[in-house]
Motif scaffolding. Structure first.
Motif, PDB file in Angstrom:
ATOM      1  N   ALA A  96       0.854  -1.187   0.000  1.00 23.18           N
ATOM      2  CA  ALA A  96       0.000   0.000   0.000  1.00 23.18           C
ATOM      3  C   ALA A  96       0.888   1.233   0.000  1.00 23.18           C
ATOM      4  O   ALA A  96       1.700   1.419   0.902  1.00 23.18           O
ATOM      5  CB  ALA A  96      -0.905   0.004   1.229  1.00 23.18           C
ATOM      6  N   VAL A  97       0.737   2.083  -1.038  1.00 22.75           N
ATOM      7  CA  VAL A  97       1.606   3.249  -1.218  1.00 22.75           C
ATOM      8  C   VAL A  97       0.779   4.513  -1.048  1.00 22.75           C
ATOM      9  O   VAL A  97      -0.166   4.759  -1.806  1.00 22.75           O
ATOM     10  CB  VAL A  97       2.278   3.242  -2.601  1.00 22.75           C
ATOM     11  N   LYS A  98       1.163   5.337  -0.098  1.00 25.17           N
ATOM     12  CA  LYS A  98       0.471   6.608   0.150  1.00 25.17           C
ATOM     13  C   LYS A  98       1.042   7.674  -0.779  1.00 25.17           C
ATOM     14  O   LYS A  98       2.264   7.826  -0.893  1.00 25.17           O
ATOM     15  CB  LYS A  98       0.669   7.020   1.612  1.00 25.17           C
ATOM     16  N   ARG A  99       0.156   8.389  -1.447  1.00 24.42           N
ATOM     17  CA  ARG A  99       0.568   9.419  -2.405  1.00 24.42           C
ATOM     18  C   ARG A  99      -0.300  10.668  -2.214  1.00 24.42           C
ATOM     19  O   ARG A  99      -1.461  10.564  -1.785  1.00 24.42           O
ATOM     20  CB  ARG A  99       0.366   8.932  -3.850  1.00 24.42           C
ATOM     21  N   PRO A 100       0.212  11.847  -2.578  1.00 20.27           N
ATOM     22  CA  PRO A 100      -0.683  13.003  -2.701  1.00 20.27           C
ATOM     23  C   PRO A 100      -1.778  12.674  -3.714  1.00 20.27           C
ATOM     24  O   PRO A 100      -1.522  11.963  -4.689  1.00 20.27           O
ATOM     25  CB  PRO A 100       0.251  14.107  -3.211  1.00 20.27           C
TER      26      PRO A 100
END
Length: 263
Positions: A229-233
């Motif tokens: 799971a990759v958090k991005r703007p």
């Protein structure tokens, strides 16, 4: 020698009786010790040893306030009690539902907020932080949380910190593979809250942008047994690599989810 990117950093003590622990910390981090007033310090950032733990303070006129890791009181205590439980976006992205509590590797730990939320919800979380000053702040916060007793100490016991380069650590991983890997690479985004502004002003000169994010994602996809799971703007492009299998969007950020098998 420790790499501190584009700024000068020193260790300082806020009380004369704390000079010895400050000296030991400076030796461990290979940083100079400055025992001068914060407004006249030569270094751009001071890692300050105080009676309430470590804090990071910029020097000079117009500097933002100090940043510290506090799992016991403040915003994280409020989020633990009233943050929405498994309805929070990070919990959904990692796959928490019902009784499912995957083992999680937070490979870009930072100040440990997302890791703390997941540990508070029952996950065992390993945290990796490669920047030495940020790792020191995080370690100090975890130690104080364990000493606080009660529920916060129980949560902190589910959080295990490694000071390492995440890509190298994942490539040579010898323990059982984490079911989920959480990534939140540094990105030149522009959230407008004062807290984010303050932290970014302090941390960006230290950590820089994560230009190796594609390699970080590749290592995570190789290691995780179930998902990454990759958090991005919210409006940022996905990290270079395979496309995500799902996305979860919020007001200012989103998660790109790379599924490998069902939890």
């Amino acid at each position: 020698m420790t790499d501190f990117t584009s700024c000068t950093v020193a260790v300082s003590c806020l009380l004369p009786e704390l000079e010895q622990p400050a000296r030991l910390l400076a030796t461990r981090l290979q940083l100079p010790l400055q025992t001068v007033d914060i407004n006249t310090a030569a270094a751009e950032l001071l890692l300050c040893v105080g009676s309430d733990g470590l804090s990071l303070q910029a020097t000079g006129s117009g500097a933002p306030g100090a940043v510290r890791v506090d799992f016991v009181e403040g915003a994280l205590a409020h989020r633990r009690q009233f943050g929405g439980g498994t309805g929070q976006m990070v919990a959904k992205a990692v796959g928490l539902r019902g009784a499912i509590r995957p083992t999680v590797l937070d490979a870009t730990a930072g100040l440990g907020r997302d890791a703390f939320v997941l540990a508070a919800l029952g996950c065992e979380v390993t945290l990796i932080e490669r920047q030495p000053v940020i790792a020191a702040l995080l370690d100090d916060g975890l130690q104080r949380a364990r000493q606080a007793g009660g529920e916060v100490a129980e949560i902190a016991e589910r959080m295990h910190l490694l000071h390492a380069d995440a890509i190298e650590a994942m490539d040579r991983w010898s323990a059982e593979a984490p079911q989920v890997i959480h990534l939140d690479p540094m990105f030149p985004h522009r959230e407008k809250s004062a807290l984010v502004k303050k932290e970014m002003r302090l941390f960006r000169p230290l950590a820089g942008d994560d230009l190796d994010a594609p390699a970080l994602l590749a290592a995570a996809l190789h290691l995780a047994s179930h998902r990454v799971a990759v958090k991005r703007p919210r409006k940022a492009p996905a990290i270079d690599g395979p496309p995500p299998s799902a996305q979860l969007s919020g007001q200012s950020s989103r998660y790109d989810i790379y599924g490998k098998k069902k939890l």
